[in-house]
Write a protein that holds these residues in place. Structure first.
Motif, short mmCIF file in Angstrom:
data_model
loop_
_atom_site.label_atom_id
_atom_site.label_comp_id
_atom_site.label_asym_id
_atom_site.label_seq_id
_atom_site.Cartn_x
_atom_site.Cartn_y
_atom_site.Cartn_z
N PRO A 111 0.81 -1.23 0.00
CA PRO A 111 0.00 0.00 0.00
C PRO A 111 0.84 1.28 0.00
CG PRO A 111 -0.91 -1.59 1.54
CD PRO A 111 0.41 -2.14 1.08
N LEU A 112 2.00 1.25 0.65
CA LEU A 112 2.87 2.42 0.63
C LEU A 112 3.39 2.67 -0.78
CD1 LEU A 112 4.59 4.68 1.89
CD2 LEU A 112 6.33 2.93 2.38
N PHE A 113 3.91 1.63 -1.43
CA PHE A 113 4.43 1.80 -2.78
C PHE A 113 3.34 2.23 -3.75
CE2 PHE A 113 7.56 -1.30 -1.01
CZ PHE A 113 8.66 -0.46 -1.05
N ASP A 114 2.14 1.68 -3.58
CA ASP A 114 1.02 2.09 -4.44
C ASP A 114 0.69 3.57 -4.24
OD1 ASP A 114 0.88 -0.49 -5.43
OD2 ASP A 114 -0.86 -1.06 -4.20
N LYS A 123 -2.29 9.10 1.70
CA LYS A 123 -2.34 7.65 1.91
C LYS A 123 -0.99 7.12 2.38
CE LYS A 123 -6.03 6.17 -1.19
NZ LYS A 123 -6.37 5.44 -2.42
N ALA A 124 0.08 7.61 1.78
CA ALA A 124 1.42 7.18 2.17
C ALA A 124 1.68 7.55 3.63
CB ALA A 124 2.47 7.82 1.26
N LYS A 125 1.33 8.77 4.02
CA LYS A 125 1.54 9.23 5.40
C LYS A 125 0.73 8.40 6.38
CE LYS A 125 -0.28 12.99 7.16
NZ LYS A 125 -0.66 14.38 7.36
N ASP A 126 -0.53 8.12 6.04
CA ASP A 126 -1.37 7.29 6.91
C ASP A 126 -0.75 5.91 7.11
OD1 ASP A 126 -3.16 9.38 7.12
OD2 ASP A 126 -4.61 8.53 5.70
N PHE A 127 -0.24 5.34 6.02
CA PHE A 127 0.37 4.01 6.12
C PHE A 127 1.64 4.07 6.97
CE2 PHE A 127 2.84 0.35 4.90
CZ PHE A 127 1.88 -0.64 4.90
N LEU A 128 2.45 5.09 6.76
CA LEU A 128 3.69 5.22 7.53
C LEU A 128 3.43 5.48 9.01
CD1 LEU A 128 5.84 7.17 4.94
CD2 LEU A 128 6.32 4.88 5.84
N THR A 129 2.32 6.11 9.32
CA THR A 129 1.96 6.33 10.72
C THR A 129 1.71 4.99 11.40
OG1 THR A 129 1.01 8.48 10.20
CG2 THR A 129 0.30 7.45 12.26
N LEU A 130 1.03 4.09 10.69
CA LEU A 130 0.74 2.76 11.25
C LEU A 130 1.95 1.83 11.18
CD1 LEU A 130 -2.80 2.20 9.70
CD2 LEU A 130 -2.26 2.71 12.09
N HIS A 131 2.80 2.01 10.18
CA HIS A 131 3.95 1.11 9.93
C HIS A 131 5.21 1.94 9.71
CE1 HIS A 131 0.92 -2.00 9.26
NE2 HIS A 131 0.31 -1.14 8.47
N PRO A 132 5.78 2.52 10.75
CA PRO A 132 6.94 3.40 10.57
C PRO A 132 8.16 2.72 9.94
CG PRO A 132 6.41 3.11 12.91
CD PRO A 132 5.35 2.42 12.13
N ASN A 133 8.31 1.41 10.12
CA ASN A 133 9.45 0.71 9.52
C ASN A 133 9.32 0.56 8.01
OD1 ASN A 133 10.78 0.42 11.94
ND2 ASN A 133 9.85 -1.57 12.37
N ALA A 134 8.16 0.84 7.49
CA ALA A 134 7.95 0.72 6.04
C ALA A 134 8.81 1.70 5.26
CB ALA A 134 6.47 0.94 5.71
N ILE A 135 9.28 2.73 5.92
CA ILE A 135 10.12 3.71 5.24
C ILE A 135 11.40 3.07 4.70
CG2 ILE A 135 11.51 4.61 7.16
CD1 ILE A 135 10.51 7.45 6.03
N ARG A 136 11.80 1.91 5.27
CA ARG A 136 13.00 1.20 4.81
C ARG A 136 12.69 0.00 3.91
NH1 ARG A 136 13.64 2.78 9.86
NH2 ARG A 136 15.40 4.07 10.39
N ALA A 137 11.42 -0.27 3.69
CA ALA A 137 11.03 -1.42 2.85
C ALA A 137 11.49 -1.18 1.42
CB ALA A 137 9.52 -1.61 2.91
N ARG A 138 11.86 -2.26 0.75
CA ARG A 138 12.39 -2.16 -0.61
C ARG A 138 11.53 -2.91 -1.62
NH1 ARG A 138 17.54 -0.15 -0.86
NH2 ARG A 138 18.56 0.12 1.15
N LEU A 139 11.50 -2.36 -2.82
CA LEU A 139 10.88 -3.06 -3.94
C LEU A 139 11.77 -4.24 -4.29
CD1 LEU A 139 9.87 -0.05 -6.20
CD2 LEU A 139 8.31 -1.72 -5.21
N PRO A 140 11.25 -5.46 -4.35
CA PRO A 140 12.11 -6.62 -4.59
C PRO A 140 12.79 -6.60 -5.96
CG PRO A 140 9.80 -7.27 -4.56
CD PRO A 140 9.86 -5.84 -4.16
N SER A 141 12.14 -6.07 -6.97
CA SER A 141 12.70 -6.11 -8.32
C SER A 141 13.87 -5.15 -8.50
CB SER A 141 11.61 -5.81 -9.34
OG SER A 141 11.05 -4.53 -9.07
#
Length: 166
Positions: A111-114, A123-141
């Motif tokens: 949802p963050l990447f979308d 939407k990105a901010k709302d997601f990051l509020t719930l999942h702060p570690n997502a800021i380091r998540a990587r696209l696998p490809s």
């Protein structure tokens, strides 16, 4: 637990050997003309055809049972169907497809990447509020984090906000 003299395998099923165990048991059941009862459930009827199926089911189930270690057997102890026993053991012991850490991150943080792709900072901010570690998540490809993606897509407002969060 020792292997029964009439077991279909040389090693009882446990959490580490499902693939080899399943090949050996399936081959044995095929050779004994019992595999069909593992593939399909039979409707209960009181005729000779059902009695023949019930006998084959019992023989197949018994072979599966005596080819199991304690943990595996405990899962199917009260099962009366060879198919049900086989499916239960496969669900519990069959290795799951390997996912890399990046695949897990992407699925979890999609949802963050979308949101970044669509340029929707709210939407990105709302997601990051719930999942702060997502800021380091990587696209696998491509190994990109959300900041890289926002930069590439020229979403300057998202880039600025992500940099501040970092």
């Amino acid at each position: 637990m020792a292997v029964s003299a009439d077991a279909a395998v040389v090693e009882l099923l446990d959490s580490s050997n499902y693939l080899d165990w399943s090949v050996l048991v399936k081959t044995y059941l095929l050779a004994q003309d019992l595999w069909d009862v593992v593939e399909e459930e039979e409707e209960e009827e009181a005729d000779d055809e059902f009695k023949a199926w019930r006998k084959k089911n019992a023989m197949a189930l018994h072979k599966i049972q005596i080819s199991c270690g304690r943990e595996a057997f405990s899962l199917i102890r009260n099962t009366t169907s060879a198919k049900s026993a086989w499916d239960t053991l496969a669900e519990k012991f069959k290795p799951k497809p390997f996912l890399t850490r990046y695949d897990n991150d992407y699925n979890q943080y999609k949802p963050l990447f979308d949101a970044v792709r669509s340029g929707d900072w709210n939407k990105a901010k709302d997601f990051l509020t719930l999942h702060p570690n997502a800021i380091r998540a990587r696209l696998p490809s491509r190994g990109m984090i959300a900041l890289h993606l926002a930069t590439e897509l020229e979403h300057e407002h998202i880039v600025e906000e992500l940099v501040q969060l970092m």
